[in-house]
Design an enzyme around this catalytic site. Structure first.
Site, mmCIF file in Angstrom:
data_model
loop_
_atom_site.group_PDB
_atom_site.id
_atom_site.type_symbol
_atom_site.label_atom_id
_atom_site.label_comp_id
_atom_site.label_asym_id
_atom_site.label_seq_id
_atom_site.Cartn_x
_atom_site.Cartn_y
_atom_site.Cartn_z
ATOM 1 C CE LYS A 21 42.803 13.055 46.914
ATOM 2 N NZ LYS A 21 43.793 12.999 45.871
ATOM 3 C CE LYS A 34 42.047 12.068 43.081
ATOM 4 N NZ LYS A 34 43.375 12.027 42.457
HETATM 5 C C1 PBG Z 1 46.596 13.259 41.625
HETATM 6 C C2 PBG Z 1 46.203 13.634 42.990
HETATM 7 C C3 PBG Z 1 45.461 14.742 43.439
HETATM 8 C C4 PBG Z 1 45.446 14.679 44.827
HETATM 9 C C5 PBG Z 1 46.162 13.536 45.184
HETATM 10 N N1 PBG Z 1 46.579 12.891 44.043
HETATM 11 C C6 PBG Z 1 44.892 15.890 42.696
HETATM 12 C C7 PBG Z 1 43.707 15.741 41.877
HETATM 13 O O1 PBG Z 1 43.118 14.677 41.725
HETATM 14 O O2 PBG Z 1 43.365 16.779 41.289
HETATM 15 C C8 PBG Z 1 44.813 15.686 45.743
HETATM 16 C C9 PBG Z 1 45.375 15.723 47.106
HETATM 17 C C10 PBG Z 1 44.983 16.887 47.923
HETATM 18 O O3 PBG Z 1 44.125 17.722 47.555
HETATM 19 O O4 PBG Z 1 45.553 17.004 49.007
HETATM 20 N N2 PBG Z 1 45.576 12.883 40.793
#
Ligand code: PBG
Length: 331
Positions: free
Chosen positions: A253, A200
């Site tokens: 992601k 991520k």
């Molecule tokens: C929680 C989380 C996030 C997203 C999914 N889980 C936000 C982040 O990390 O700031 C983002 C999902 C999206 O942008 O569609 N940590």
């Protein structure tokens, strides 16, 4: 004069039927997960401004949307919750009666066939907006890895107790998959799969989500725990470690700016691979489509096909429902 080899590649493109027959990548509703936002209150289906077509649902309005998605052949939803109150420790995240735990119960009661996946993170629940617990470090506040693990594990257990079918840790703390696996096993949920947000990235494409989840960090940013967008080899290490810790499904992601990472991961690992087509990727298409600058449907299908072609088995996308509708109408 016929020259050999015969390079008439267009032969396979002349007829629609032959094009369909020889298509290498096919999208199906069955490979999508539909992310949704749940909120307190009643009678609510409130549009999320930067994500046209997405809503905040109160529990009593959730079932109709989940039911429609299920009818369209979407196998799962991924739930995000907006708590009644935020605090430094994100208490509602692991409250057995929290918004997510209630949402899981509601869906499993009303649409039992729908797979319910819970995001496991703290940023929606903390008043500082970070994905973990804050400690004072040598050079100012830091996110305390191990203190956070305990709370993530507690969160996953309450979600399992509410009836979740899968948990998806997204906080990017080291050891989060192991901590959650151990806690789940101890409570007798050794059969509950974990989908790790393994690779991520610290991405500006999460902007619209942070509006939707009201989870923008109040100071600093997430670069001390989410990955540097410049790194692809590091993504392999992240995925490797999630797998070693017991992740059943691994994720990359965002998706579109990281198709190379999806490709590498799919070639290297044999675990099911998910890709998260995140909020900003969705918003860009909706904005341009809304202005008539792009053919929204064609562009959406092209992008999602690219994610699949890159090697993703599972696609988490806010487009899931409309895509399932389009696929149904065209099939
Ligand atoms: C929680 C989380 C996030 C997203 C999914 N889980 C936000 C982040 O990390 O700031 C983002 C999902 C999206 O942008 O569609 N940590």
């Amino acid at each position: 004069m016929q020259s050999f080899p015969d390079l008439r590649l267009r032969r396979l493109r002349e007829q629609p039927s032959v094009r369909t027959l020889t298509r290498e990548t096919r999208l199906s509703a069955s490979q999508f997960i539909y992310p949704m936002f749940v909120t307190h209150g009643s009678g609510l289906r409130e549009p999320i401004e930067p994500m046209p077509g997405c809503y905040h649902f109160s529990l009593d309005r959730l079932t109709e949307e989940v039911g429609e998605a299920y009818e369209l052949g979407i196998p799962g939803v991924l739930l995000f919750g907006l708590p009644a109150e935020k605090d430094p420790f994100g208490l509602e995240g692991y409250d057995p009666e929290g918004i997510i735990q209630e949402a899981v119960r509601t869906i499993k009661r009303e649409v039992p066939g729908m797979m319910v996946i819970c995001d496991v993170c703290m940023c929606e629940y903390t008043d500082h907006g970070h994905c973990g617990v804050i400690e004072n470090g040598r050079n100012g506040p830091i996110i305390d890895n191990d203190a956070t693990l305990e709370l993530l594990a507690r969160t996953a257990v309450t979600q399992a107790q509410a009836g979740a079918d899968m948990v998806a840790p997204s906080a990017m703390m080291d050891g989060q998959v192991r901590a959650i696996r151990e806690a789940l096993n101890e409570e007798g949920y050794d059969d509950l799969p974990i989908m790790g947000y393994a690779a991520k990235y610290a991405s500006a494409f999460y902007g619209p989500f942070r509006v939707a989840a009201d989870s923008t960090p109040q100071f600093g940013d997430r670069r001390s725990y989410q990955m540097d967008p410049a790194n692809a080899r590091m993504a392999m290490r992240e995925i490797e470690s999630d797998i070693a810790e017991g992740a059943d499904i691994v994720m990359v992601k965002p998706a579109l700016a990281y198709l190379d990472v999806i490709r590498r991961a799919s070639e290297r690992f044999d675990h099911p691979l998910a890709a998260y087509n995140v909020s900003g990727e969705y918003s860009m298409v909706k904005a341009a489509g809304g202005h008539g600058w792009l053919d929204e449907k064609m562009v959406t299908m092209e992008l999602l096909t690219a994610i699949s072609r890159a090697g993703a088995d599972i696609i988490l996308s806010y487009h899931a429902k409309e895509v399932a509708q389009w696929l149904r109408n065209s099939g």
